[in-house]
Motif scaffolding. Structure first.
Motif, PDB file in Angstrom:
ATOM      1  N   ARG A  58       0.815  -1.210   0.000  1.00  0.00           N
ATOM      2  CA  ARG A  58       0.000   0.000   0.000  1.00  0.00           C
ATOM      3  C   ARG A  58       0.852   1.265   0.000  1.00  0.00           C
ATOM      4  N   ARG A  59       2.079   1.140   0.474  1.00  0.00           N
ATOM      5  CA  ARG A  59       2.973   2.305   0.576  1.00  0.00           C
ATOM      6  C   ARG A  59       2.317   3.387   1.431  1.00  0.00           C
ATOM      7  N   GLY A  60       2.264   3.088   2.729  1.00  0.00           N
ATOM      8  CA  GLY A  60       1.751   4.072   3.667  1.00  0.00           C
ATOM      9  C   GLY A  60       2.759   4.270   4.769  1.00  0.00           C
ATOM     10  N   GLY A  61       3.030   5.500   5.134  1.00  0.00           N
ATOM     11  CA  GLY A  61       3.965   5.748   6.222  1.00  0.00           C
ATOM     12  C   GLY A  61       3.964   7.213   6.561  1.00  0.00           C
ATOM     13  N   TYR A  62       4.695   7.560   7.615  1.00  0.00           N
ATOM     14  CA  TYR A  62       4.833   8.987   7.933  1.00  0.00           C
ATOM     15  C   TYR A  62       6.135   9.202   8.664  1.00  0.00           C
ATOM     16  N   MET A  63       6.571  10.456   8.680  1.00  0.00           N
ATOM     17  CA  MET A  63       7.597  10.839   9.635  1.00  0.00           C
ATOM     18  C   MET A  63       7.046  11.983  10.483  1.00  0.00           C
ATOM     19  N   GLU A  64       7.288  11.898  11.787  1.00  0.00           N
ATOM     20  CA  GLU A  64       6.923  12.973  12.699  1.00  0.00           C
ATOM     21  C   GLU A  64       8.218  13.721  13.007  1.00  0.00           C
ATOM     22  N   VAL A  65       8.260  14.980  12.625  1.00  0.00           N
ATOM     23  CA  VAL A  65       9.500  15.757  12.714  1.00  0.00           C
ATOM     24  C   VAL A  65       9.330  16.826  13.765  1.00  0.00           C
ATOM     25  N   THR A  66       9.999  16.674  14.896  1.00  0.00           N
ATOM     26  CA  THR A  66       9.850  17.674  15.963  1.00  0.00           C
ATOM     27  C   THR A  66      11.175  18.380  16.210  1.00  0.00           C
ATOM     28  N   GLY A  67      11.076  19.649  16.549  1.00  0.00           N
ATOM     29  CA  GLY A  67      12.267  20.414  16.923  1.00  0.00           C
ATOM     30  C   GLY A  67      12.891  21.191  15.793  1.00  0.00           C
ATOM     31  N   LEU A  68      12.323  21.135  14.585  1.00  0.00           N
ATOM     32  CA  LEU A  68      12.921  21.884  13.478  1.00  0.00           C
ATOM     33  C   LEU A  68      12.486  23.345  13.530  1.00  0.00           C
ATOM     34  N   PRO A  69      13.423  24.269  13.283  1.00  0.00           N
ATOM     35  CA  PRO A  69      13.006  25.670  13.139  1.00  0.00           C
ATOM     36  C   PRO A  69      12.091  25.789  11.923  1.00  0.00           C
ATOM     37  N   LYS A  70      11.198  26.770  11.951  1.00  0.00           N
ATOM     38  CA  LYS A  70      10.175  26.869  10.907  1.00  0.00           C
ATOM     39  C   LYS A  70      10.776  26.945   9.506  1.00  0.00           C
TER      40      LYS A  70
ATOM     41  N   MET B 194      24.436  35.118  14.906  1.00  0.00           N
ATOM     42  CA  MET B 194      23.717  34.697  13.710  1.00  0.00           C
ATOM     43  C   MET B 194      23.251  33.251  13.869  1.00  0.00           C
ATOM     44  N   ALA B 195      24.165  32.416  14.385  1.00  0.00           N
ATOM     45  CA  ALA B 195      23.834  30.992  14.484  1.00  0.00           C
ATOM     46  C   ALA B 195      22.681  30.828  15.468  1.00  0.00           C
ATOM     47  N   SER B 196      21.711  30.017  15.079  1.00  0.00           N
ATOM     48  CA  SER B 196      20.548  29.832  15.931  1.00  0.00           C
ATOM     49  C   SER B 196      20.849  28.863  17.053  1.00  0.00           C
ATOM     50  N   GLY B 197      21.997  28.199  16.983  1.00  0.00           N
ATOM     51  CA  GLY B 197      22.295  27.164  17.968  1.00  0.00           C
ATOM     52  C   GLY B 197      21.593  25.874  17.614  1.00  0.00           C
ATOM     53  N   LYS B 198      20.857  25.907  16.506  1.00  0.00           N
ATOM     54  CA  LYS B 198      20.107  24.723  16.101  1.00  0.00           C
ATOM     55  C   LYS B 198      21.010  23.766  15.331  1.00  0.00           C
ATOM     56  N   VAL B 199      20.760  22.494  15.555  1.00  0.00           N
ATOM     57  CA  VAL B 199      21.488  21.482  14.789  1.00  0.00           C
ATOM     58  C   VAL B 199      21.209  21.654  13.301  1.00  0.00           C
ATOM     59  N   MET B 200      19.940  21.854  12.988  1.00  0.00           N
ATOM     60  CA  MET B 200      19.597  22.023  11.583  1.00  0.00           C
ATOM     61  C   MET B 200      19.314  23.489  11.330  1.00  0.00           C
ATOM     62  N   ASP B 201      20.349  24.269  11.474  1.00  0.00           N
ATOM     63  CA  ASP B 201      20.237  25.679  11.139  1.00  0.00           C
ATOM     64  C   ASP B 201      20.134  25.795   9.621  1.00  0.00           C
ATOM     65  N   PRO B 202      19.299  26.710   9.129  1.00  0.00           N
ATOM     66  CA  PRO B 202      19.202  26.857   7.680  1.00  0.00           C
ATOM     67  C   PRO B 202      20.561  27.066   7.013  1.00  0.00           C
ATOM     68  N   GLU B 203      21.516  27.615   7.748  1.00  0.00           N
ATOM     69  CA  GLU B 203      22.840  27.845   7.178  1.00  0.00           C
ATOM     70  C   GLU B 203      23.517  26.558   6.748  1.00  0.00           C
TER      71      GLU B 203
END
Lengths: 519, 480
Positions: free
Chosen positions: A344-356, B1-10
């Protein structure tokens, strides 16, 4: 029309360096009748080297041979000492007789053909809660159809249900905006690798042995795999010292390590991590600034007494860590568990902590493929939100689920025991997942014979096994192992009726093999 | 400048940051925001027929439902809801699988479906096709990405892409770190393709040290809709043979043709018709999908690519890459089978299937005209007829004052225009800059998919907005 010197497809010399050639472009018109120097633009020498470097043993060499043998058996029955190929190479339960969960299939069938929902006859064929679930889902999908491209992260109602399921499982809230529904878990892994890897200077810590999607994906994206070894002697334990050591080595070699992959329950190894272990890992990632890539697709395949699944997000939250402290990506799939819906190819990733702004980049990547298949999205939302006690389908659902899970647990045990009975074989218990990963202490004679055949010793063994019995297993070298050790991975998935016969065949083969090569 | 984030856009992969995919970019995101605030939005940004009310065809959905829930076929009541031929077809496809739709198939797709695709190609073109050269994929886009991935080694590798183009190509080339080599279609000649322009583009690219390896063409075109003639295709093929370029034929709109002068003809048919040596010299890859045509099954993710004259080891490498993703979704594969192997005269479901598909095709043809005429009736707007595909791509001649206002707002002029259109009317389009266009020209892409009922209202809305916009930014001098 000019002729003359052109830059054309470079040829790669043996060590991988590009050697640019210049050729004269010869037109079709100029040399009519004479044979044209055939230089394919996409010849094997001029293909992207990252593609050439990627490998995926689960469907590699041994499987290709198995398919060829299957063809031979079809056209010439009796041409081999076995009647059929038995695929124990891949976690594909329904291809070996496991039945899908009725309720899930009722709901997706109704969603695929929603005009059924208005017909009175439908109640004669479908359970009432399946009908109401399907109605609810379809009404919340724009266009009321599975035929439209959805939001690139997945249909909102599906993500809402997935988030609710995660929260119910963990006891900590989940945000639908953190969820990316994908065609199986694998595309999510690829997206993260694409985001994280800019060059071979970027590295990803991966367990050895590992599921080779990770090594392949890292190769395809031009990064560096930084291995950390699981400890076979302690039930494939994940040790902090080993992680620290490998991280340091990588730093010394000039690699920027970006993430840590942990597969829990493990594949191919099956171990289920203890909560303490998980806490150590979480702290390690937080302290070292690593993204935690948590492959949790086997979360509902746990057989060992006293072991439970804890998601890494749950562990982190229980330690008081929030989005600002750590980036955790959790991968889940409909392919495993008790549902086994690989196709069926169903799955997800839950991604937390990423800057916007980084999450926006991830969204952008998802949008280029528009969306994952909608029926699969619905299925994953059902898996994360199955029938509950009191629902009219609950009893049948629970029966089906428990029957499958207890059967898997039985088969895990039986196969582990059978492996341990073989001469020169030791096999850790499969605490979870769908595989046994026994170690083979292959005699010197066998290793020499393998070398003469131009194969690694475990490849040699699995090849002989295939040719004698039709059983397909994947050599340990496809997953990685401590150098000088040999393993094979075998699934626990053949049906219980066939299990005994398969074990017999394996046992007979193994004895003959050892008789031939014993020191 | 650095956000301190592991995945900084930079420190993200630069290729990811540079990638743009306008179809779900700025305009779409703004439209979604407005929709959340309660504004009625008409999404004409993506070729997504079912989202705008087009119904799926009945027969394929019956078969799909039965394949999803095969236990239904054991129930004595099943005949109440499903015709016998749908039941038979479901059994036919399930028998191709080893374990139903829930099992991974062969990584290239179910052999039975690939055979049906090969049969379809033979019937369409008159030349045999080998299922071993046909790979099914989760939508055609995945196949495009796979082929480009094999082709592009580094930024010195270039792929010719038509301008305007469907931005899957620009986005994927960027993600893979290659170079897009543009060749311009000629708007004044109905978006025609010129071999001279191709030559010019290749020469210039090579002068810059680019190794040109692939040529993408979209027929019928997206966003432009033009349908190529047999002569066009012949020239294209010869050009690619001469210049040693892989020809990538995006033919996903082959069943969306709205005029009779230039019916669809596949690149493969023209190639085979040329006979050897040409028919054996060109490396061609052709793409198709279940998302378009009259099925419009975008959400299923069903597609295929067919390779012609590829080196066998290259085919193996592509197979290897497919295997890492295990297999395309099986339901989507079955939908592909249903598309290429539809009900035939004499089948129980044939009359309904014929009626449903014809109704959709006729309606699309009608809407292509309504939209083209509607745009041409607007001030400062010129629109080529939508010969095929699903889009209208009018040119809007923006007055200088509008261009200046856009600049002041920090937006490209067509983005500015489209945002204003969105705010005023709720019509969500994609600005031409998302597809590429000749410098100094501005376009808008909409789809022809809003229902026949809604279309006159939408065109009225647009006309009024455009009138007001042109009045607001009118030049002191006479019209352009």
């Amino acid at each position: 029309m000019q002729s003359g010197v052109d830059t054309s497809a470079p040829v790669y010399s043996k060590n991988g360096a590009a050697v640019r050639e210049q050729t004269v472009s010869s037109g079709l018109n100029q040399s009519k009748g004479s044979s044209m120097p055939k230089k394919n633009p996409v010849s094997i020498q001029s293909i992207n080297p990252k593609v050439l470097n990627a490998e995926y043993a689960v469907r590699g060499e041994i499987v290709i041979r198995a398919q060829a043998l299957a063809e031979e058996l079809k056209s010439n029955p009796g041409s081999h000492p076995f009647d059929e190929i038995i695929y124990c190479n891949i976690g594909n339960p329904q291809s070996l007789g496991q039945k899908p969960i009725t309720f899930f299939r009722e709901v997706v069938a109704l969603c695929d053909h929603p005009s059924l929902l208005d017909k009175p006859e439908t109640h004669a064929l479908f359970s009432s809660d399946a009908i109401s679930r399907a109605s609810r889902i379809i009404n919340k999908i724009p266009g009321q159809t599975t035929g439209a491209y959805s939001h690139s992260q997945g249909v909102t109602v599906c993500r809402d249900d997935i988030a609710a399921g995660i929260a119910a499982r963990d006891g900590y809230p989940a945000n639908p905006e953190d969820i990316f529904v994908t065609d199986g878990a694998s595309p999510g892994v690829h997206m993260m690798m694409q985001l994280l890897l800019s060059s071979e200077k970027d590295g990803i810590l991966c367990p050895i042995p590992q599921y080779p999607l990770y090594s392949a994906s890292i190769a395809l994206h031009g990064g560096t795999l930084v291995p950390y070894y699981l400890n076979e002697n302690s039930g494939w334990g994940l040790e902090l010292n080993e992680l620290k050591k490998r991280l340091q080595e990588a730093h010394d070699a000039g690699t920027t390590v970006r993430a840590l992959v942990v597969i829990n329950p493990g594949n191919p190894t099956g171990q289920v991590l203890s909560e303490e272990n998980q806490q150590d890992i979480v702290n390690f990632c937080k302290d070292e600034g690593l993204v935690l890539l948590a492959d949790e697709v086997y979360q509902e395949n746990i057989y060992a007494e006293g072991k439970t699944f804890n998601s890494f997000k749950k562990v982190a939250r229980s330690m008081g860590l929030e989005d600002k402290d750590i980036v955790i990506v959790s991968f889940q799939s409909v392919s495993k568990g008790y549902y086994g819906e690989c196709g069926r190819r169903g799955g997800y990733m839950e991604v937390t902590g990423l800057p916007k702004d980084v999450k926006d980049q991830l969204y952008k990547l998802a949008s280029v493929n528009l969306c994952s298949n909608v029926s699969g999205q619905i299925l994953v939302s059902l898996v994360m939100n199955p029938p509950k006690p009191g629902d009219s389908s609950y009893e049948q659902f629970a029966r089906e689920r428990d029957s499958i899970l207890s059967s898997l647990a039985r088969r895990a045990k039986v196969l582990t025991e059978a492996m341990n009975k073989l001469e020169g074989v030791s096999c850790n218990a499969a605490e979870g997942a769908m595989y046994v990963f026994p170690r083979l202490y292959l005699p010197k004679k066998a290793q020499i014979a393998a070398g003469e055949a131009g194969m690694k010793a475990d490849v040699f063994y699995t090849r002989r096994l295939l040719d004698s019995t039709g059983i397909v297993m994947v050599p340990g070298s496809g997953f990685g192992q401590v150098p000088g050790t040999w393993h094979v991975r075998c699934t626990i998935l053949p049906s219980e009726e066939n299990f005994g016969a398969i074990i017999d065949r394996l046992t007979t083969f193994h004895k003959k093999f050892m008789d031939e090569f014993r020191d | 400048m650095a956000s301190g984030k592991v995945m900084d856009p930079e420190n993200l992969n630069e290729n990811v940051k540079k990638t743009v995919y306008a179809v779900r970019g700025e305009l779409y995101l703004r439209a979604s925001e407005l929709q959340k605030e309660g504004k009625k939005i008409i999404f004409t940004n993506v070729g997504n027929p079912h989202a705008l009310g087009q119904k799926p065809l009945t027969f394929p959905r019956q078969v799909m439902a039965l394949c999803q829930a095969p236990f239904l076929m054991d129930d004595p009541h099943v005949g109440l809801l499903f015709p016998a031929d749908a039941i038979a077809k479901a059994k036919h496809y399930l028998s191709m699988t080893s374990g139903g739709v829930g099992a991974y198939s062969d990584s290239r797709g179910l052999p039975g479906v690939r055979q049906e695709v090969a049969n379809f190609i033979l019937q369409r073109d008159g030349y045999p096709s080998d299922p071993e050269n046909i790979f099914l994929t989760d939508g055609a886009s995945k196949g495009v990405a796979q082929v480009l991935n094999a082709l592009i080694r580094d930024e010195k590798d270039g792929v010719l892409v038509p301008i305007p183009q469907y931005p899957l190509y620009s986005a994927t080339i960027q993600l893979l770190g290659g170079t897009l080599v543009p060749y311009y279609l000629t708007e004044e000649e109905n978006w025609g393709m010129s071999i001279n322009e191709l030559r010019r583009s290749v020469t210039e690219a090579r002068r810059k040290g680019i190794c040109v390896r692939g040529l993408v063409f979209i027929n019928p075109g997206n966003p432009t809709g033009q349908c190529l003639t047999e002569k066009n295709l012949g020239e294209l093929i010869e050009f690619c043979i001469q210049e040693r370029i892989v020809l990538m034929a995006d033919e996903v709109y082959q069943q969306n043709v709205y005029q009779d002068e230039r019916p669809f003809i596949s690149a493969r048919k023209v190639l085979m018709g040329m006979g050897p040596p040409a028919s054996e010299a060109l490396e061609l890859v052709s793409f198709h999908t279940v998302s378009k045509g009259f099925l419009g099954e975008c959400g299923q993710r069903g597609g295929y690519f067919e390779m012609t004259n590829f080196h066998p080891k290259t085919v193996d490498e592509l197979y290897k890459v497919s295997s890492i993703a295990l297999s395309p979704n099986v339901s989507g594969q079955i939908m592909m089978g249903l598309m290429v192997n539809p009900p035939k005269p004499g089948d129980i479901s044939y009359p309904q299937y014929e009626a449903e598909s014809k109704a959709i095709s006729l309606s699309l043809r009608k809407r292509a005209h309504i939209m083209t005429d509607g745009f041409n009736a607007c001030e400062n707007v010129v629109c080529n007829f939508t010969e095929g595909a699903m889009y209208s791509f009018p040119q809007v001649k923006l007055p200088q004052a509008a261009v200046a206002a856009a600049k002041k707002a920090g937006k490209a002029p067509d983005v500015f225009y489209c945002l204003r259109l969105l705010e005023a009317t709720g019509i969500s389009t994609v600005p031409g800059s998302g597809f590429g266009q000749k410098e100094g020209t501005f376009h808008v892409r909409t789809t022809i998919l809003p229902s026949e009922k809604d279309m006159p209202g939408i065109m009225e809305s647009f006309k009024k907005f455009n009138q007001d916009f042109m009045a607001q930014y009118a030049d002191a001098k006479s019209k352009l």
